[in-house]
Design a protein around this motif. Structure first.
Motif, PDB file in Angstrom:
ATOM      1  N   LEU A 230       0.819  -1.214   0.000  1.00  0.00           N
ATOM      2  CA  LEU A 230       0.000   0.000   0.000  1.00  0.00           C
ATOM      3  C   LEU A 230       0.852   1.262   0.000  1.00  0.00           C
ATOM      4  N   GLN A 231       2.014   1.218   0.634  1.00  0.00           N
ATOM      5  CA  GLN A 231       2.884   2.392   0.596  1.00  0.00           C
ATOM      6  C   GLN A 231       3.309   2.706  -0.835  1.00  0.00           C
ATOM      7  N   VAL A 232       3.416   1.678  -1.660  1.00  0.00           N
ATOM      8  CA  VAL A 232       3.789   1.893  -3.061  1.00  0.00           C
ATOM      9  C   VAL A 232       2.582   2.292  -3.901  1.00  0.00           C
ATOM     10  N   PHE A 233       1.474   1.566  -3.778  1.00  0.00           N
ATOM     11  CA  PHE A 233       0.360   1.733  -4.711  1.00  0.00           C
ATOM     12  C   PHE A 233      -0.823   2.538  -4.160  1.00  0.00           C
ATOM     13  N   ALA A 234      -0.910   2.697  -2.849  1.00  0.00           N
ATOM     14  CA  ALA A 234      -1.988   3.500  -2.269  1.00  0.00           C
ATOM     15  C   ALA A 234      -1.481   4.205  -1.007  1.00  0.00           C
ATOM     16  N   PRO A 235      -0.466   5.056  -1.153  1.00  0.00           N
ATOM     17  CA  PRO A 235       0.175   5.668   0.032  1.00  0.00           C
ATOM     18  C   PRO A 235      -0.741   6.555   0.850  1.00  0.00           C
ATOM     19  N   GLY A 236      -1.820   7.048   0.235  1.00  0.00           N
ATOM     20  CA  GLY A 236      -2.759   7.869   0.999  1.00  0.00           C
ATOM     21  C   GLY A 236      -3.498   7.083   2.056  1.00  0.00           C
ATOM     22  N   ALA A 237      -3.494   5.747   1.936  1.00  0.00           N
ATOM     23  CA  ALA A 237      -4.187   4.891   2.907  1.00  0.00           C
ATOM     24  C   ALA A 237      -3.273   4.409   4.015  1.00  0.00           C
ATOM     25  N   VAL A 238      -2.021   4.880   4.038  1.00  0.00           N
ATOM     26  CA  VAL A 238      -1.049   4.465   5.050  1.00  0.00           C
ATOM     27  C   VAL A 238      -0.761   5.641   5.967  1.00  0.00           C
ATOM     28  N   ALA A 239      -1.108   5.507   7.228  1.00  0.00           N
ATOM     29  CA  ALA A 239      -0.944   6.601   8.189  1.00  0.00           C
ATOM     30  C   ALA A 239       0.512   7.041   8.271  1.00  0.00           C
ATOM     31  N   HIS A 240       0.715   8.331   8.436  1.00  0.00           N
ATOM     32  CA  HIS A 240       2.016   8.961   8.680  1.00  0.00           C
ATOM     33  C   HIS A 240       2.874   9.111   7.421  1.00  0.00           C
ATOM     34  N   THR A 241       2.407   8.636   6.267  1.00  0.00           N
ATOM     35  CA  THR A 241       3.172   8.864   5.047  1.00  0.00           C
ATOM     36  C   THR A 241       2.908  10.290   4.562  1.00  0.00           C
ATOM     37  N   PRO A 242       3.826  10.864   3.768  1.00  0.00           N
ATOM     38  CA  PRO A 242       3.593  12.218   3.231  1.00  0.00           C
ATOM     39  C   PRO A 242       2.294  12.329   2.451  1.00  0.00           C
ATOM     40  N   ASN A 243       1.938  11.279   1.709  1.00  0.00           N
ATOM     41  CA  ASN A 243       0.683  11.322   0.950  1.00  0.00           C
ATOM     42  C   ASN A 243      -0.532  11.371   1.868  1.00  0.00           C
ATOM     43  N   ALA A 244      -0.481  10.600   2.973  1.00  0.00           N
ATOM     44  CA  ALA A 244      -1.600  10.609   3.915  1.00  0.00           C
ATOM     45  C   ALA A 244      -1.698  11.943   4.644  1.00  0.00           C
ATOM     46  N   LEU A 245      -0.556  12.529   4.985  1.00  0.00           N
ATOM     47  CA  LEU A 245      -0.563  13.806   5.688  1.00  0.00           C
ATOM     48  C   LEU A 245      -1.088  14.930   4.804  1.00  0.00           C
ATOM     49  N   ASN A 246      -0.915  14.800   3.486  1.00  0.00           N
ATOM     50  CA  ASN A 246      -1.373  15.828   2.559  1.00  0.00           C
ATOM     51  C   ASN A 246      -2.763  15.551   1.994  1.00  0.00           C
ATOM     52  N   SER A 247      -3.379  14.450   2.410  1.00  0.00           N
ATOM     53  CA  SER A 247      -4.695  14.107   1.894  1.00  0.00           C
ATOM     54  C   SER A 247      -5.779  14.906   2.615  1.00  0.00           C
ATOM     55  N   PRO A 248      -6.952  15.071   2.006  1.00  0.00           N
ATOM     56  CA  PRO A 248      -8.053  15.801   2.668  1.00  0.00           C
ATOM     57  C   PRO A 248      -8.439  15.134   3.986  1.00  0.00           C
TER      58      PRO A 248
ATOM     59  N   LEU B 101       4.733  10.400  -2.920  1.00  0.00           N
ATOM     60  CA  LEU B 101       5.799  11.077  -2.188  1.00  0.00           C
ATOM     61  C   LEU B 101       6.401  10.200  -1.098  1.00  0.00           C
ATOM     62  N   SER B 102       5.915   8.972  -0.969  1.00  0.00           N
ATOM     63  CA  SER B 102       6.218   8.145   0.197  1.00  0.00           C
ATOM     64  C   SER B 102       7.246   7.058  -0.050  1.00  0.00           C
ATOM     65  N   ILE B 103       7.712   6.915  -1.288  1.00  0.00           N
ATOM     66  CA  ILE B 103       8.719   5.902  -1.585  1.00  0.00           C
ATOM     67  C   ILE B 103       9.959   6.580  -2.156  1.00  0.00           C
ATOM     68  N   PHE B 104      11.087   5.867  -2.058  1.00  0.00           N
ATOM     69  CA  PHE B 104      12.361   6.410  -2.508  1.00  0.00           C
ATOM     70  C   PHE B 104      13.039   5.416  -3.447  1.00  0.00           C
ATOM     71  N   VAL B 105      13.762   5.950  -4.404  1.00  0.00           N
ATOM     72  CA  VAL B 105      14.536   5.096  -5.302  1.00  0.00           C
ATOM     73  C   VAL B 105      15.681   4.476  -4.508  1.00  0.00           C
ATOM     74  N   PRO B 106      15.812   3.149  -4.499  1.00  0.00           N
ATOM     75  CA  PRO B 106      16.898   2.511  -3.734  1.00  0.00           C
ATOM     76  C   PRO B 106      18.270   2.971  -4.182  1.00  0.00           C
ATOM     77  N   TYR B 107      19.165   3.079  -3.218  1.00  0.00           N
ATOM     78  CA  TYR B 107      20.564   3.438  -3.493  1.00  0.00           C
ATOM     79  C   TYR B 107      21.221   2.319  -4.295  1.00  0.00           C
ATOM     80  N   LYS B 108      21.981   2.676  -5.309  1.00  0.00           N
ATOM     81  CA  LYS B 108      22.620   1.688  -6.170  1.00  0.00           C
ATOM     82  C   LYS B 108      24.033   1.395  -5.686  1.00  0.00           C
ATOM     83  N   ILE B 109      24.270   0.160  -5.294  1.00  0.00           N
ATOM     84  CA  ILE B 109      25.598  -0.274  -4.862  1.00  0.00           C
ATOM     85  C   ILE B 109      26.461  -0.507  -6.088  1.00  0.00           C
ATOM     86  N   GLU B 110      27.577   0.211  -6.167  1.00  0.00           N
ATOM     87  CA  GLU B 110      28.353   0.259  -7.400  1.00  0.00           C
ATOM     88  C   GLU B 110      29.405  -0.842  -7.543  1.00  0.00           C
ATOM     89  N   ASN B 111      29.916  -1.374  -6.432  1.00  0.00           N
ATOM     90  CA  ASN B 111      30.974  -2.387  -6.565  1.00  0.00           C
ATOM     91  C   ASN B 111      30.933  -3.364  -5.393  1.00  0.00           C
TER      92      ASN B 111
END
Length: 433
Positions: free
Chosen positions: A39-57, A149-159
């Motif tokens: 849900l954090q990925v596909f429906a972040p507004g339904a997850v409490a405390h996420t930026p999307n939920a905090l900005n929802s009506p 706004l609630s997910i981040f691109v994973p850091y890429k390990i280079e070596n």
């Protein structure tokens, strides 16, 4: 062939069937973990405390969604519950053997490392390989297109050196657990939980060895003092010692039998114990709901009420809001839940159902596999579907990622987790000879 068969079959567990409800509780947290990650990925507004939920009506519907989120896919309760449950269970073999020998205690501690290190290293290697093949550009594209706004691109390990250090630090970092490359590189950024669980294992091992040699009443009082002091310095030991105390009460103090008699009020008058449990659980749930739906700006105020020992002699006024915290509201909810679980025959029977026990045995594998599946197959599928109905696309992704996570978990469990368990026994037997 015999050697191969040994690495395909899980070593016999020291936990008997009477503790299946604890495996079932772990399976319950697995279900919650999947719901939260998805849900954090596909429906972040339904997850409490996420930026999307905090900005929802702040409508009645959104308040209701936040309340459901608090109870069924709350990341704070999930990771705090796994930490407390780990402490509740890893001491059982020691307690049920009456203290055990020096060799058995050493075995518990030695095997703990390998059974966590190998699966984590394998999962991070898989994630790193995917990162190099996909570059995770699809995560950023999806987040922007969906307004997530609630997910981040994973850091890429280079070596290989960065990979090695990432795995190594996951088992050595003792503060700011989430600020490490191994956590940032893993989809969903929840790998830090394993770091805390591993570190807190040693708190349990060092504390449990006194149990056979001390009085019950003094152990109980000492544990309460430990919990209060750990709370004051904002250490995860606050949760861990609570889990150890539950184990001690259940195994050595007949807690279930005494609790079912009720709490003595006056002479022969007794109050049902579950009333106290409801009050504890409700206190935490109400706090959770207030911070989610009414005054989210006050959510972190409780974190100040601790000693800021690492940087000042005063209160904890300069804490990092990005760090996961050991919180009062999560603690009260979990204590109330554990009290019900430890004393209710009906709840123990329900949790000991085959599905939850199955998931509980594979909880580590599921925890590691689900994020990889959701952040790769799930997002790729969503972007490829082109379904006009957002709900329809999310529903398709849910069932596909759930099925893929279940299948991937079984493969990972058979090929990685079981061999790591067997190897830990083989390695300990070898160094003991």
């Amino acid at each position: 062939m015999n050697t191969l068969n040994r690495f395909l079959k899980s070593p016999r567990s020291a936990h008997d069937a009477s503790n299946d409800f604890l495996l079932g509780l772990r399976g319950f947290f697995v279900v919650q973990s999947f719901l939260f990650t998805f849900l954090q990925v596909f429906a972040p507004g339904a997850v409490a405390h996420t930026p999307n939920a905090l900005n929802s009506p702040n409508t009645t519907l959104h308040k209701a969604l936040k309340f459901v989120s608090i109870l069924f896919w709350n990341d704070g309760i999930i990771y705090s519950g796994l930490i407390m449950l780990s402490a509740r269970t890893i001491c059982i073999p020691f307690m049920t053997t009456g203290g055990g020998s020096k060799s058995s205690i050493a075995g518990f501690i030695f095997r703990r490392g390998l059974t966590l290190w190998i699966p984590v290293a394998a999962a991070l290697a898989i994630s790193t390989g995917i990162s190099h093949s996909l570059s995770y550009g699809h995560v950023d594209a999806f987040a922007q297109s969906a307004g997530n706004l609630s997910i981040f691109v994973p850091y890429k390990i280079e070596n290989a050196l960065i990979y090695f250090n990432s795995v190594f630090n996951l088992f050595w970092v003792t503060t700011k657990f989430s600020d490490q490359s191994g956590n940032y590189a893993f989809p969903g950024q929840m790998m830090w939980v394993i770091n805390v669980i591993y570190q807190q294992s040693f708190t349990i091992y060092m504390t449990m060895v006194i149990i056979p040699y001390t009085r019950r009443s003094w152990r109980f009082k000492g544990a309460l003092f430990f919990i209060i002091t750990a709370w004051w310095v904002q250490s995860w030991a606050w949760y861990s010692i609570t889990g150890l105390l539950f184990a001690d009460m259940a195994i050595n103090m007949d807690f279930k039998v005494k609790a079912q008699r009720g709490i003595k009020i006056y002479r022969s008058i007794r109050m049902p114990s579950y009333i106290a449990y409801i009050l504890v659980f409700a206190a935490g749930a109400i706090m959770q709901y207030l911070w989610a739906a009414w005054r989210p700006e006050y959510r972190n105020e409780e974190i100040v009420a601790h000693g800021g020992l690492y940087y000042t002699g005063g209160l904890n006024e300069d804490f990092d809001v990005k760090q996961p915290q050991a919180r009062d509201d999560n603690y009260l909810v979990l204590v109330g839940l554990f009290l019900f679980v430890e004393t209710s025959d009906l709840l123990q029977w329900a949790l000991a159902n085959p599905l939850f026990v199955y998931l509980g045995r594979r909880s580590l594998s599921f925890f590691l596999v689900q994020s990889i599946i959701i952040y790769t197959l799930g997002i790729k599928l969503y972007l490829a579907l082109g379904i006009s109905s957002n709900i329809g696309a999310v529903a398709v992704c849910f069932f596909v990622t759930l099925a893929a996570s279940a299948a991937g978990t079984e493969v990972f469990y058979r090929l990685v987790e079981i061999p790591s368990q067997v190897l830990s026994h083989v390695a300990f037997d070898w160094i003991r000879e």
